[in-house]
Design a protein around this motif. Structure first.
Motif, PDB file in Angstrom:
ATOM      1  N   GLU A 101      24.203  19.555  -0.153  1.00 41.58           N
ATOM      2  CA  GLU A 101      24.251  19.923  -1.559  1.00 41.58           C
ATOM      3  C   GLU A 101      25.460  20.816  -1.840  1.00 41.58           C
ATOM      4  O   GLU A 101      26.044  21.394  -0.925  1.00 41.58           O
ATOM      5  N   VAL A 102      25.805  20.945  -3.126  1.00 42.87           N
ATOM      6  CA  VAL A 102      26.958  21.741  -3.549  1.00 42.87           C
ATOM      7  C   VAL A 102      26.471  22.835  -4.488  1.00 42.87           C
ATOM      8  O   VAL A 102      25.653  22.577  -5.377  1.00 42.87           O
ATOM      9  N   GLY A 103      26.983  24.049  -4.316  1.00 42.98           N
ATOM     10  CA  GLY A 103      26.527  25.178  -5.115  1.00 42.98           C
ATOM     11  C   GLY A 103      27.337  25.430  -6.362  1.00 42.98           C
ATOM     12  O   GLY A 103      27.199  26.488  -6.981  1.00 42.98           O
ATOM     13  N   PHE A 104      28.185  24.501  -6.747  1.00 41.45           N
ATOM     14  CA  PHE A 104      29.026  24.675  -7.936  1.00 41.45           C
ATOM     15  C   PHE A 104      29.328  23.301  -8.534  1.00 41.45           C
ATOM     16  O   PHE A 104      29.108  22.254  -7.906  1.00 41.45           O
ATOM     17  N   ILE A 105      29.836  23.336  -9.753  1.00 41.45           N
ATOM     18  CA  ILE A 105      30.270  22.119 -10.452  1.00 41.45           C
ATOM     19  C   ILE A 105      31.681  22.346 -10.969  1.00 41.45           C
ATOM     20  O   ILE A 105      32.002  23.436 -11.459  1.00 41.45           O
ATOM     21  N   LEU A 106      32.520  21.329 -10.832  1.00 41.24           N
ATOM     22  CA  LEU A 106      33.861  21.359 -11.417  1.00 41.24           C
ATOM     23  C   LEU A 106      33.819  20.471 -12.657  1.00 41.24           C
ATOM     24  O   LEU A 106      34.014  19.251 -12.575  1.00 41.24           O
ATOM     25  N   PRO A 107      33.536  21.052 -13.833  1.00 37.05           N
ATOM     26  CA  PRO A 107      33.261  20.236 -15.029  1.00 37.05           C
ATOM     27  C   PRO A 107      34.461  19.431 -15.525  1.00 37.05           C
ATOM     28  O   PRO A 107      34.280  18.497 -16.298  1.00 37.05           O
ATOM     29  N   GLU A 108      35.666  19.778 -15.112  1.00 38.15           N
ATOM     30  CA  GLU A 108      36.846  19.064 -15.613  1.00 38.15           C
ATOM     31  C   GLU A 108      37.335  17.987 -14.671  1.00 38.15           C
ATOM     32  O   GLU A 108      38.437  17.458 -14.846  1.00 38.15           O
ATOM     33  N   ALA A 109      36.520  17.641 -13.676  1.00 39.07           N
ATOM     34  CA  ALA A 109      36.883  16.557 -12.761  1.00 39.07           C
ATOM     35  C   ALA A 109      36.963  15.255 -13.545  1.00 39.07           C
ATOM     36  O   ALA A 109      35.988  14.826 -14.162  1.00 39.07           O
ATOM     37  N   ALA A 110      38.137  14.624 -13.523  1.00 36.62           N
ATOM     38  CA  ALA A 110      38.348  13.414 -14.330  1.00 36.62           C
ATOM     39  C   ALA A 110      37.680  12.198 -13.713  1.00 36.62           C
ATOM     40  O   ALA A 110      37.259  11.281 -14.422  1.00 36.62           O
ATOM     41  N   ASP A 111      37.572  12.163 -12.388  1.00 37.91           N
ATOM     42  CA  ASP A 111      36.976  11.014 -11.706  1.00 37.91           C
ATOM     43  C   ASP A 111      36.177  11.541 -10.525  1.00 37.91           C
ATOM     44  O   ASP A 111      36.567  11.381  -9.364  1.00 37.91           O
ATOM     45  N   ALA A 112      35.052  12.189 -10.848  1.00 35.55           N
ATOM     46  CA  ALA A 112      34.262  12.846  -9.810  1.00 35.55           C
ATOM     47  C   ALA A 112      33.738  11.864  -8.773  1.00 35.55           C
ATOM     48  O   ALA A 112      33.586  12.204  -7.595  1.00 35.55           O
ATOM     49  N   ALA A 113      33.489  10.624  -9.188  1.00 35.63           N
ATOM     50  CA  ALA A 113      32.929   9.632  -8.270  1.00 35.63           C
ATOM     51  C   ALA A 113      33.907   9.316  -7.139  1.00 35.63           C
ATOM     52  O   ALA A 113      33.502   9.085  -5.993  1.00 35.63           O
ATOM     53  N   ASN A 114      35.187   9.291  -7.456  1.00 38.58           N
ATOM     54  CA  ASN A 114      36.197   8.998  -6.437  1.00 38.58           C
ATOM     55  C   ASN A 114      36.759  10.258  -5.796  1.00 38.58           C
ATOM     56  O   ASN A 114      37.601  10.181  -4.897  1.00 38.58           O
ATOM     57  N   GLY A 115      36.342  11.422  -6.294  1.00 35.06           N
ATOM     58  CA  GLY A 115      36.775  12.673  -5.701  1.00 35.06           C
ATOM     59  C   GLY A 115      35.965  12.986  -4.457  1.00 35.06           C
ATOM     60  O   GLY A 115      35.069  12.231  -4.048  1.00 35.06           O
ATOM     61  N   LEU A 116      36.276  14.099  -3.848  1.00 35.26           N
ATOM     62  CA  LEU A 116      35.623  14.457  -2.598  1.00 35.26           C
ATOM     63  C   LEU A 116      35.236  15.923  -2.623  1.00 35.26           C
ATOM     64  O   LEU A 116      36.052  16.790  -2.930  1.00 35.26           O
ATOM     65  N   ILE A 117      33.960  16.189  -2.352  1.00 37.13           N
ATOM     66  CA  ILE A 117      33.468  17.540  -2.097  1.00 37.13           C
ATOM     67  C   ILE A 117      32.494  17.435  -0.933  1.00 37.13           C
ATOM     68  O   ILE A 117      31.412  16.857  -1.066  1.00 37.13           O
ATOM     69  N   LYS A 118      32.886  17.952   0.201  1.00 41.36           N
ATOM     70  CA  LYS A 118      32.019  17.872   1.380  1.00 41.36           C
ATOM     71  C   LYS A 118      31.941  19.233   2.062  1.00 41.36           C
ATOM     72  O   LYS A 118      32.893  20.008   2.050  1.00 41.36           O
ATOM     73  N   GLU A 119      30.779  19.488   2.642  1.00 39.99           N
ATOM     74  CA  GLU A 119      30.573  20.768   3.312  1.00 39.99           C
ATOM     75  C   GLU A 119      31.451  20.844   4.551  1.00 39.99           C
ATOM     76  O   GLU A 119      31.465  19.931   5.392  1.00 39.99           O
ATOM     77  N   ALA A 120      32.189  21.950   4.683  1.00 46.80           N
ATOM     78  CA  ALA A 120      33.106  22.111   5.807  1.00 46.80           C
ATOM     79  C   ALA A 120      32.572  23.082   6.841  1.00 46.80           C
ATOM     80  O   ALA A 120      32.836  22.932   8.039  1.00 46.80           O
ATOM     81  N   TYR A 121      31.809  24.093   6.395  1.00 54.62           N
ATOM     82  CA  TYR A 121      31.245  25.054   7.345  1.00 54.62           C
ATOM     83  C   TYR A 121      30.086  25.792   6.696  1.00 54.62           C
ATOM     84  O   TYR A 121      29.984  25.886   5.474  1.00 54.62           O
ATOM     85  N   ARG A 122      29.199  26.295   7.532  1.00 55.10           N
ATOM     86  CA  ARG A 122      28.039  27.094   7.108  1.00 55.10           C
ATOM     87  C   ARG A 122      27.830  28.145   8.191  1.00 55.10           C
ATOM     88  O   ARG A 122      27.477  27.810   9.325  1.00 55.10           O
TER      89      ARG A 122
END
Length: 391
Positions: A101-122
Motif C-alpha cells: 500500500e501507499v501512504g500518499f497520493i500524487l493528485p496531479e499524476a497525468a497517467d497514474a496507471a502507467n506510472g510507478l510507485i513501489k515500496e523500496a524499504y521498510r
C-alpha cells in the motif's frame, strides 16, 4: 560641427543609454524572488497548522528526493525519485499502510496507471517505522511561459494523505536534509541532468485544497480545507541558449534593415555607389520578412496554446520595422507627400538617426511591461496564501 554630426551624436548617446537600461531590465526580469510562504523549519509548520480552523488529528513526517526530471510537454513534467514517511507506533497504527500500500497520493499524476510507485524499504527505527517508496510519475501542471527566455519554473510535487476519512496533515521531514533554509537547495540530486535549466531554489510550503466537495465522506470541513504539502524546486532557463537561437537572428536582421535604411539617398554619387532604388529596398524587406516569419513560426510551435510570450513581441516589432522602412523609402523616393518634412529633411537624416533609438525604446517598453506583469501575479499569490493561512 555640422547639424548631421550633432544629430548622430545625440542618436548615439540615446542609443547607449537605452541599451544600458535594457540590460538593467533584463537583469531584473531574470531575477527570482523568494517565496515568502516557504517552510524552512518545524516551527513554521507548527505556526501554519495552528492558524487553521481546526488542527489535524494526525501529522506524518514526509520527505522526498528527486533523482531525475524532464519536460515531456508544455504542461507535463516527468519526475522520478524517492518518497518516505515516518509512522509512530501507538499513534499511527490505524493509518499505517500495509505492505504493497501507499501512504500518499500524487493528485496531479497525468497517467497514474502507467506510472510507478513501489515500496523500496521498510525500516523499524525503534518506536517508529520508516517506509520509503520509489516513484516515477508524469505530473501535469500549468506553467507560465510569457517571460521566455527569462522565465522561471516552479515545479512542485503535491501530496495528499493516503486516507481521506481521517484528519491527516503531511509535514516535511526536515531532519532528513542537511539544511532547509530559504537559500538552501535540498531534496534533489546534485548530479541531475538539467539540460537548458539551472537550479535556483527548493522549499516546502502548504496550500489549502480548493475542493468543492467532501468526496462523499460526509460533512467534514477538513476535506474541503486540506493543507496540501508541496515540495517545490525552482529552475531558471539558461538564457544563453535561447539568446543564440532566437535573439541573434533578430539582431542580424535588424542590422541588415538598418543597412537598407542607410542606402536611402538622393545624392547622385551615393545613389550610384549604393545602387539605391525603391524596389531594391522593398525587395530586401520582403526577403527579411520571410526570414523573420519562419523564425517566428518555429518559436510559436514550441509554445503552442500559450499567450504571447516576451520574445514573440520582438517579432511583432520587426514586422512593424519592415513595413515602416518600406513606407519611408517609398515616400522619400516618390516625393509624394512634401508635408512629411522629417522624411525629406537632410536626405532622410531623421529616420536614419532615429532607427536604433526607436528600436531600443520599443524593446525597453516591452521589457518593462513584461516585468510589471511578472511582479503582479506574485503579489496576488502572496496575499492569497496569507489569507489561506489565517494571517
Amino acid at each position: 560641427m555640422s547639424i548631421e554630426k550633432k544629430v548622430w551624436l545625440i542618436s548615439g548617446a540615446i542609443t547607449l543609454g537605452l541599451a544600458i537600461l535594457l540590460i538593467k531590465l533584463w537583469s531584473d526580469l531574470n531575477h527570482f524572488e523568494e517565496d515568502p510562504t516557504q517552510l524552512p523549519d518545524q516551527a513554521s509548520v507548527d505556526a501554519y497548522l495552528q492558524d487553521l480552523p481546526r488542527m489535524p488529528e494526525h501529522q506524518i513526517r514526509t520527505g522526498i528526493f528527486i533523482k531525475s526530471f524532464s519536460f515531456t510537454g508544455a504542461s507535463d513534467v516527468h519526475i522520478s525519485g524517492y518518497i518516505w514517511q515516518h509512522y509512530e507506533e501507538g499513534v499511527h497504527d490505524s493509518i499505517k499502510p500495509a505492505e504493497g500500500e501507499v501512504g500518499f497520493i500524487l493528485p496531479e499524476a497525468a497517467d497514474a496507471a502507467n506510472g510507478l510507485i513501489k515500496e523500496a524499504y521498510r525500516i523499524n527505527q525503534g518506536g517508529s517505522e520508516l517506509i520509503g517508496w520509489y516513484f516515477e510519475q508524469t505530473l501535469r501542471q500549468s506553467f507560465d511561459y510569457t517571460s521566455y527566455p527569462f522565465d522561471h519554473k516552479t515545479v512542485w510535487v503535491r501530496f495528499w494523505p493516503g486516507q481521506f476519512e481521517i484528519d491527516v496533515a503531511l509535514i516535511p521531514d526536515f531532519s532528513a536534509y542537511p539544511a532547509t533554509g530559504p537559500d538552501d537547495i535540498f531534496g534533489i540530486d546534485n548530479r541531475i541532468v538539467m539540460g537548458t535549466w539551472d537550479r535556483e531554489n527548493t522549499y516546502f510550503d502548504y496550500r489549502l485544497s480548493d475542493l468543492d466537495t467532501t468526496l462523499g465522506i460526509g460533512q467534514n470541513e477538513y476535506q474541503t480545507n486540506l493543507p496540501e504539502l508541496h515540495y517545490n524546486f525552482v529552475i531558471k532557463r539558461n538564457f544563453a541558449n535561447a539568446f543564440i537561437v532566437h535573439m541573434i537572428p533578430l539582431i542580424v536582421v535588424t542590422m541588415l534593415l538598418f543597412g537598407a535604411v542607410m542606402t536611402v539617398t538622393r545624392r547622385p554619387n551615393l545613389v550610384e555607389r549604393h545602387d539605391f532604388s525603391t524596389s531594391t529596398v522593398i525587395g530586401t524587406c520582403s526577403v527579411l520578412f520571410f526570414v523573420i516569419l519562419l523564425a517566428h513560426v518555429q518559436l510559436r510551435e514550441g509554445f503552442a496554446g500559450s499567450p504571447v510570450i516576451y520574445m514573440e513581441s520582438f517579432f511583432f516589432l520587426m514586422y512593424f520595422l519592415l513595413l515602416a522602412v518600406s513606407v519611408n523609402t517609398y515616400f522619400f523616393a516618390a516625393e509624394a507627400v512634401p508635408s512629411l518634412w522629417f522624411i525629406h529633411y537632410k536626405d532622410n537624416l531623421i529616420p536614419k538617426a532615429a532607427f536604433w533609438p526607436f528600436v531600443l525604446l520599443c524593446m525597453v517598453i516591452i521589457t518593462a511591461y513584461n516585468l510589471s506583469l511578472k511582479e503582479e501575479p506574485e503579489d496576488e499569490v502572496v496575499i492569497q496564501r496569507h489569507d489561506e493561512a489565517g494571517g
